[in-house]
Design a protein around this motif. Structure first.
Motif, PDB file in Angstrom:
ATOM      1  N   GLY A 118       0.803  -1.225   0.000  1.00 39.04           N
ATOM      2  CA  GLY A 118       0.000   0.000   0.000  1.00 39.04           C
ATOM      3  C   GLY A 118       0.837   1.277   0.000  1.00 39.04           C
ATOM      4  N   GLY A 119       2.147   1.157   0.155  1.00 38.31           N
ATOM      5  CA  GLY A 119       3.010   2.329   0.157  1.00 38.31           C
ATOM      6  C   GLY A 119       2.939   3.093   1.471  1.00 38.31           C
ATOM      7  N   ARG A 120       3.303   4.380   1.449  1.00 39.54           N
ATOM      8  CA  ARG A 120       3.389   5.160   2.684  1.00 39.54           C
ATOM      9  C   ARG A 120       2.060   5.240   3.412  1.00 39.54           C
ATOM     10  NH1 ARG A 120       6.480   9.078  -0.368  1.00 39.54           N
ATOM     11  NH2 ARG A 120       8.695   8.657  -0.057  1.00 39.54           N
ATOM     12  N   ASP A 121       0.970   5.449   2.661  1.00 40.89           N
ATOM     13  CA  ASP A 121      -0.341   5.586   3.318  1.00 40.89           C
ATOM     14  C   ASP A 121      -0.947   4.233   3.696  1.00 40.89           C
ATOM     15  OD1 ASP A 121      -0.975   4.596   0.858  1.00 40.89           O
ATOM     16  OD2 ASP A 121      -2.252   6.259   0.233  1.00 40.89           O
ATOM     17  N   ASP A 151       1.844   3.293  -4.237  1.00 40.27           N
ATOM     18  CA  ASP A 151       1.855   1.830  -4.111  1.00 40.27           C
ATOM     19  C   ASP A 151       3.121   1.249  -4.731  1.00 40.27           C
ATOM     20  OD1 ASP A 151      -0.576   2.192  -3.001  1.00 40.27           O
ATOM     21  OD2 ASP A 151      -1.634   0.733  -4.245  1.00 40.27           O
ATOM     22  N   VAL A 152       3.530   0.115  -4.186  1.00 37.88           N
ATOM     23  CA  VAL A 152       4.733  -0.539  -4.680  1.00 37.88           C
ATOM     24  C   VAL A 152       4.348  -1.954  -5.098  1.00 37.88           C
ATOM     25  CG1 VAL A 152       6.939  -1.517  -3.941  1.00 37.88           C
ATOM     26  CG2 VAL A 152       6.351   0.824  -3.306  1.00 37.88           C
ATOM     27  N   GLN A 248      12.391  -0.155   5.867  1.00 37.17           N
ATOM     28  CA  GLN A 248      11.868   1.195   5.631  1.00 37.17           C
ATOM     29  C   GLN A 248      12.623   1.848   4.472  1.00 37.17           C
ATOM     30  OE1 GLN A 248       9.066   1.857   7.324  1.00 37.17           O
ATOM     31  NE2 GLN A 248       8.977   3.365   5.686  1.00 37.17           N
ATOM     32  N   LYS A 249      13.936   1.619   4.472  1.00 36.56           N
ATOM     33  CA  LYS A 249      14.777   2.192   3.423  1.00 36.56           C
ATOM     34  C   LYS A 249      14.386   1.601   2.062  1.00 36.56           C
ATOM     35  CE  LYS A 249      19.587   2.729   2.563  1.00 36.56           C
ATOM     36  NZ  LYS A 249      20.606   1.691   2.509  1.00 36.56           N
ATOM     37  N   GLY A 259       6.487   5.114  -7.489  1.00 35.72           N
ATOM     38  CA  GLY A 259       5.388   6.045  -7.275  1.00 35.72           C
ATOM     39  C   GLY A 259       5.591   7.313  -8.054  1.00 35.72           C
ATOM     40  N   GLU A 260       6.769   7.953  -7.859  1.00 36.06           N
ATOM     41  CA  GLU A 260       6.952   9.257  -8.479  1.00 36.06           C
ATOM     42  C   GLU A 260       7.233   9.166  -9.979  1.00 36.06           C
ATOM     43  OE1 GLU A 260       9.606  11.408  -5.930  1.00 36.06           O
ATOM     44  OE2 GLU A 260       8.230  11.135  -4.257  1.00 36.06           O
ATOM     45  N   ALA A 261       7.925   8.106 -10.357  1.00 36.52           N
ATOM     46  CA  ALA A 261       8.169   7.955 -11.788  1.00 36.52           C
ATOM     47  C   ALA A 261       6.879   7.525 -12.505  1.00 36.52           C
ATOM     48  CB  ALA A 261       9.256   6.920 -12.033  1.00 36.52           C
TER      49      ALA A 261
END
Ligand SMILES: [Cu+2]
Length: 266
Positions: A118-121, A151-152, A248-249, A259-261
């Motif tokens: 779910g990623g950060r959220d 999301d990852v 976490q890293k 996510g950003e790409a």
């Protein structure tokens, strides 16, 4: 320390209970094996032809064998009600709250494991079967959903933090698969149309396991434990258990990368 039955190294908090169940079952089965074997030899000798040239139409009148049967059934009931059902109940009734756990969706397909974080959220972006593209978007993740932004996803690579409950939500795109990580003592079917949770607490990192086994290449492996088609044999994923900081890293790097790409392309 290796288990006396040669089970794979144990690497989850509750796995010891499963091991004791497997051990007791083997002990009782061994007693049964010796008992039935002895009984077989006894009947061969006791009812040999030279002693009974003519068939005895009354047969055995002793009730010993009935009592033995009752004894075997009683031991089996104990295994079932005193061991198996309580362990199973503890697993399915006391699922840790999602706020304290890492929740991962794992979707089986012929012949791979698709992992979705779910990623950060911690919120999973919507998925839609119509958006599935085997090469670029195997889960059909909807990039327009804001929850999907961080999301990852990975294929056949499950990264987990150590000593934190993990809830794996199992799904399948096609046929029944089975998520099996022997070291965690976890095996659960993934059934199309259902989302089935399975949880465990990995308590040995991959690095620790490599040091412990003396094998620098050691990898936890997800084996598909249901014969799911021609490529079943190559349906294997890998689990990497990291320290909390390392995990976490890893997650931050992946969020940045995916996510950003925005690899799904808007
Ligand atoms: Cu499979």
């Amino acid at each position: 320390m290796t288990h006396w039955l040669g089970l794979p190294a144990l690497a989850s908090a509750r796995g010891g209970q499963i091991d004791s169940l497997i051990s007791w079952t083997h002990v009782f089965m061994f007693i049964l094996f010796v008992g039935w074997g002895a009984f077989f030899v006894f009947t061969l000798v006791r009812f040999r032809r030279s002693r009974h040239p003519v068939a005895n139409y009354t047969g055995v009148t002793s009730h010993t064998s009935s009592y033995l049967e009752i004894g075997v059934a009683a031991v089996e009931m104990i295994l079932l009600f005193a061991f198996s059902i309580p362990i199973w109940a503890a697993m399915v009734d006391h699922v840790p709250p999602e706020s304290e756990a890492l929740v991962v969706q794992v979707t089986g397909e012929q012949f791979a494991w698709n992992v979705h974080y779910g990623g950060r959220d911690g919120v999973f972006g919507r998925t839609d079967i119509k958006l599935i593209d085997l090469q670029s978007n195997p889960l059909g993740l909807e990039s327009s959903d804001p929850a999907a932004k961080d999301d990852v996803t990975t294929v056949n690579q499950l990264y987990l933090p150590v000593n934190r409950p993990v809830i794996v939500k199992l799904r399948s795109k096609d046929v029944i698969h089975s998520f099996n990580v022997p070291e965690f003592r976890v095996k659960q079917d993934a059934v199309p149309g259902f989302t089935i949770p399975v949880w465990f607490v990995p308590n040995v990192t991959t690095a620790e396991m490599r040091a412990r086994t003396g094998n620098p290449e050691f990898q936890y492996e997800i084996a598909c434990a249901q014969l799911c088609g021609l490529g079943h044999y190559r349906m294997r994923g890998f689990v990497t258990v990291l320290s909390t900081g390392e995990f976490q890293k890893w997650m931050d790097e992946k969020v940045k990368e995916q996510g950003e790409a925005d690899i799904w392309g808007k």
